[in-house]
Enzyme design. Structure first.
Site, short mmCIF file in Angstrom:
data_model
loop_
_atom_site.label_atom_id
_atom_site.label_comp_id
_atom_site.label_asym_id
_atom_site.label_seq_id
_atom_site.Cartn_x
_atom_site.Cartn_y
_atom_site.Cartn_z
N ARG A 71 0.83 -1.22 0.00
CA ARG A 71 0.00 0.00 0.00
C ARG A 71 0.85 1.26 0.00
NH1 ARG A 71 -5.44 -1.88 2.11
NH2 ARG A 71 -6.21 0.23 2.14
N TYR B 157 0.83 4.25 -2.56
CA TYR B 157 -0.26 5.22 -2.42
C TYR B 157 -0.09 6.02 -1.13
CZ TYR B 157 -5.08 6.97 -2.39
OH TYR B 157 -6.21 7.77 -2.38
N ASN C 121 -13.04 6.98 3.22
CA ASN C 121 -13.80 6.15 2.27
C ASN C 121 -15.07 6.83 1.76
OD1 ASN C 121 -12.20 4.38 4.13
ND2 ASN C 121 -12.78 2.86 2.60
N VAL D 298 -17.69 -1.31 -1.24
CA VAL D 298 -19.06 -0.87 -1.55
C VAL D 298 -19.44 -1.28 -2.97
CG1 VAL D 298 -20.58 1.13 -1.87
CG2 VAL D 298 -19.01 1.07 0.08
N GLY E 151 -10.82 -11.22 5.19
CA GLY E 151 -10.61 -11.47 6.62
C GLY E 151 -11.92 -11.97 7.21
N GLN F 98 -13.32 -5.83 10.33
CA GLN F 98 -12.66 -4.52 10.20
C GLN F 98 -13.71 -3.45 9.93
OE1 GLN F 98 -12.60 -7.02 8.04
NE2 GLN F 98 -11.89 -6.46 6.02
N THR F 99 -13.41 -2.23 10.35
CA THR F 99 -14.40 -1.16 10.20
C THR F 99 -13.92 -0.10 9.19
OG1 THR F 99 -13.51 0.31 11.91
CG2 THR F 99 -15.06 -1.42 12.63
N ARG F 100 -14.92 0.55 8.62
CA ARG F 100 -14.69 1.74 7.81
C ARG F 100 -15.85 2.69 8.10
NH1 ARG F 100 -10.63 -0.68 7.25
NH2 ARG F 100 -9.39 -1.03 5.37
N PRO G 197 -5.97 -1.80 6.92
CA PRO G 197 -6.25 -1.17 8.21
C PRO G 197 -7.44 -1.83 8.93
CG PRO G 197 -5.91 0.48 6.51
CD PRO G 197 -5.99 -0.84 5.81
N1 UDP Z 1 -13.06 -5.50 1.39
C1 UDP Z 1 -13.88 -6.62 1.48
N2 UDP Z 1 -14.42 -7.13 0.33
C2 UDP Z 1 -14.21 -6.57 -0.89
C3 UDP Z 1 -13.38 -5.42 -0.97
C4 UDP Z 1 -12.82 -4.92 0.19
O1 UDP Z 1 -14.13 -7.15 2.57
O2 UDP Z 1 -14.74 -7.08 -1.89
C5 UDP Z 1 -12.52 -4.93 2.65
C6 UDP Z 1 -11.07 -4.50 2.59
O3 UDP Z 1 -10.20 -5.56 2.92
C7 UDP Z 1 -11.06 -3.40 3.63
C8 UDP Z 1 -12.46 -2.80 3.55
O4 UDP Z 1 -13.26 -3.78 2.91
O5 UDP Z 1 -10.88 -3.93 4.92
C9 UDP Z 1 -12.51 -1.52 2.74
O6 UDP Z 1 -11.83 -1.76 1.53
P1 UDP Z 1 -11.86 -0.73 0.34
O7 UDP Z 1 -10.99 -1.31 -0.73
O8 UDP Z 1 -13.26 -0.41 0.01
O9 UDP Z 1 -11.22 0.58 0.93
P2 UDP Z 1 -9.84 0.86 1.72
O10 UDP Z 1 -9.13 -0.45 2.00
O11 UDP Z 1 -9.07 1.73 0.81
O12 UDP Z 1 -10.28 1.51 2.96
#
Ligand code: UDP
Length: 340
Positions: free
Chosen positions: A153, A156, A185, A199, A216, A220-222, A285
């Site tokens: 990563r 980026y 996000n 999404v 995973g 994990q949260t966003r 993350p």
């Molecule tokens: N993620 C997931 N399924 C997917 C794509 C992403 O579970 O099909 C997870 C990814 O591992 C991360 C979270 O969703 O923990 C957000 O990922 P995304 O690529 O949307 O954004 P970023 O990692 O840049 O926050």
């Protein structure tokens, strides 16, 4: 004539998801907009509705290369430069990591030079990725981050960190006026169906009856921000006259697990798909939520669109795209001609 007073904005990355939505908002203000994009992840389809808009131009150019002479010797003064040029989805920015890093470093450097030449105010689209896998929660602007500088990563994350450095060095050298948004996000209409984000993946999978992939354990949260709110935040940041001089978080503080997101998408689409688990990507993350108290205080901004409302609009967009895609072949890079 009135034409001479026209406000001109350059949007680098203007064919992308956030860039094209921002372009629409700038045109709605009555501004002239120059979109600069290399169409690697940006799409002409995002701008097709502006084909007959006389206040809109496209330049097919890559910010890692010297900028088109038309920009540097243009008679029209650019007043505002928004730098959103860079692939933002992990699979896309990792596809060509050197190019990603250079887009952020060389590209930001070139656009800052352009800002100085025009006396333009410069807004850098930075990212929550500057915090890496954060050790503090929620993330405040004062947190310096926890980034692996050698991981996949890093092209980026470190690129965006270096771009912030360049931007603030430019400010310290009194070469111009700058703004830095740390974008968390963001989702909404005009995301690419193949963006690879959770999404867009979840919605396209649900709409086609496939299982939703969770990486995973899905714990994990966003914190997901609807694009209209983000565009509003970017506009306010660019236009505010407050002397605040740091980077500002823009995002929606409503934090959920990605598993919860998948459940919402299933509920809102009515899909009967299941969920499939895949390995967690390296350096993914674990938690992310913006502290937006600075944005609230300095910009008077906070997101207004709830996650369910935003998801419904995004689902409607992807349903429409699926229908259109069956009829119209996508325009490819190379077939997009900059105006003469
Ligand atoms: N993620 C997931 N399924 C997917 C794509 C992403 O579970 O099909 C997870 C990814 O591992 C991360 C979270 O969703 O923990 C957000 O990922 P995304 O690529 O949307 O954004 P970023 O990692 O840049 O926050």
């Amino acid at each position: 004539m009135g034409q001479q007073q026209e406000t001109v904005a350059l949007v680098a990355g203007g064919a992308g998801f956030i860039g094209s939505n921002l372009t629409d908002a700038l045109l709605a203000r009555g501004w002239r907009v120059l979109c600069l994009d290399n169409f690697l992840t940006g799409r002409y389809d995002n701008l097709r509705h502006l084909e007959r808009e006389p206040r809109f131009d496209i330049l097919d150019a890559d910010v890692t290369e010297p900028l088109p002479p038309r920009l540097t010797r243009s008679g029209r003064r650019i007043s505002y430069i928004f730098n959103l040029a860079c692939a933002a989805s992990p699979p896309h920015y990792q596809a060509n990591p050197e190019h990603t890093l250079l887009t952020n470093v060389l590209g930001t450097w070139r656009l800052l030079g352009l800002a100085q030449a025009h006396g333009a105010r410069f807004l850098q689209a930075s990212t929550s990725e500057v915090y890496g896998d954060p050790e503090t929660h929620p993330q405040r602007e004062s947190y310096w981050g926890h980034v692996n500088p050698t991981g996949p990563r890093a092209c980026y994350d470190e690129g965006k960190r270096a771009a912030e450095t360049l931007t603030f060095d430019f400010l310290r050298a009194q070469r111009g006026d700058v703004r830095v948004a740390r974008i968390f996000n963001t989702y909404g209409p005009r995301m690419r169906a193949d963006d690879g984000r959770v999404v867009s993946n979840a919605i396209t999978q649900a709409l086609s009856g496939d299982d939703i992939t969770l990486y995973g354990g899905g714990e994990q949260t966003r914190s997901f921000c609807y694009v209209d709110d983000m565009v509003d935040g970017l506009m306010r940041l660019m236009l505010h006259e407050d002397p605040y001089r740091g980077a500002i978080n823009l995002g929606n503080p409503e934090e959920i697990t990605v598993q919860n997101l998948a459940a919402r998408v299933l509920r809102l689409t009515g899909a009967r798909s299941g969920v499939t688990f895949r390995p967690l990507p390296i350096d993914d993350p674990r938690r992310r939520r913006p502290d937006i108290s600075v944005a609230e205080k300095v910009l008077g901004w906070r997101p207004r669109v709830s996650l369910d409302t935003g998801l419904k609009r995004t689902i409607a967009h992807f349903s429409g795209v699926a229908r259109e895609a069956a009829m119209i072949p996508l325009k490819r890079r190379g077939s997009v001609k900059p105006p003469a």
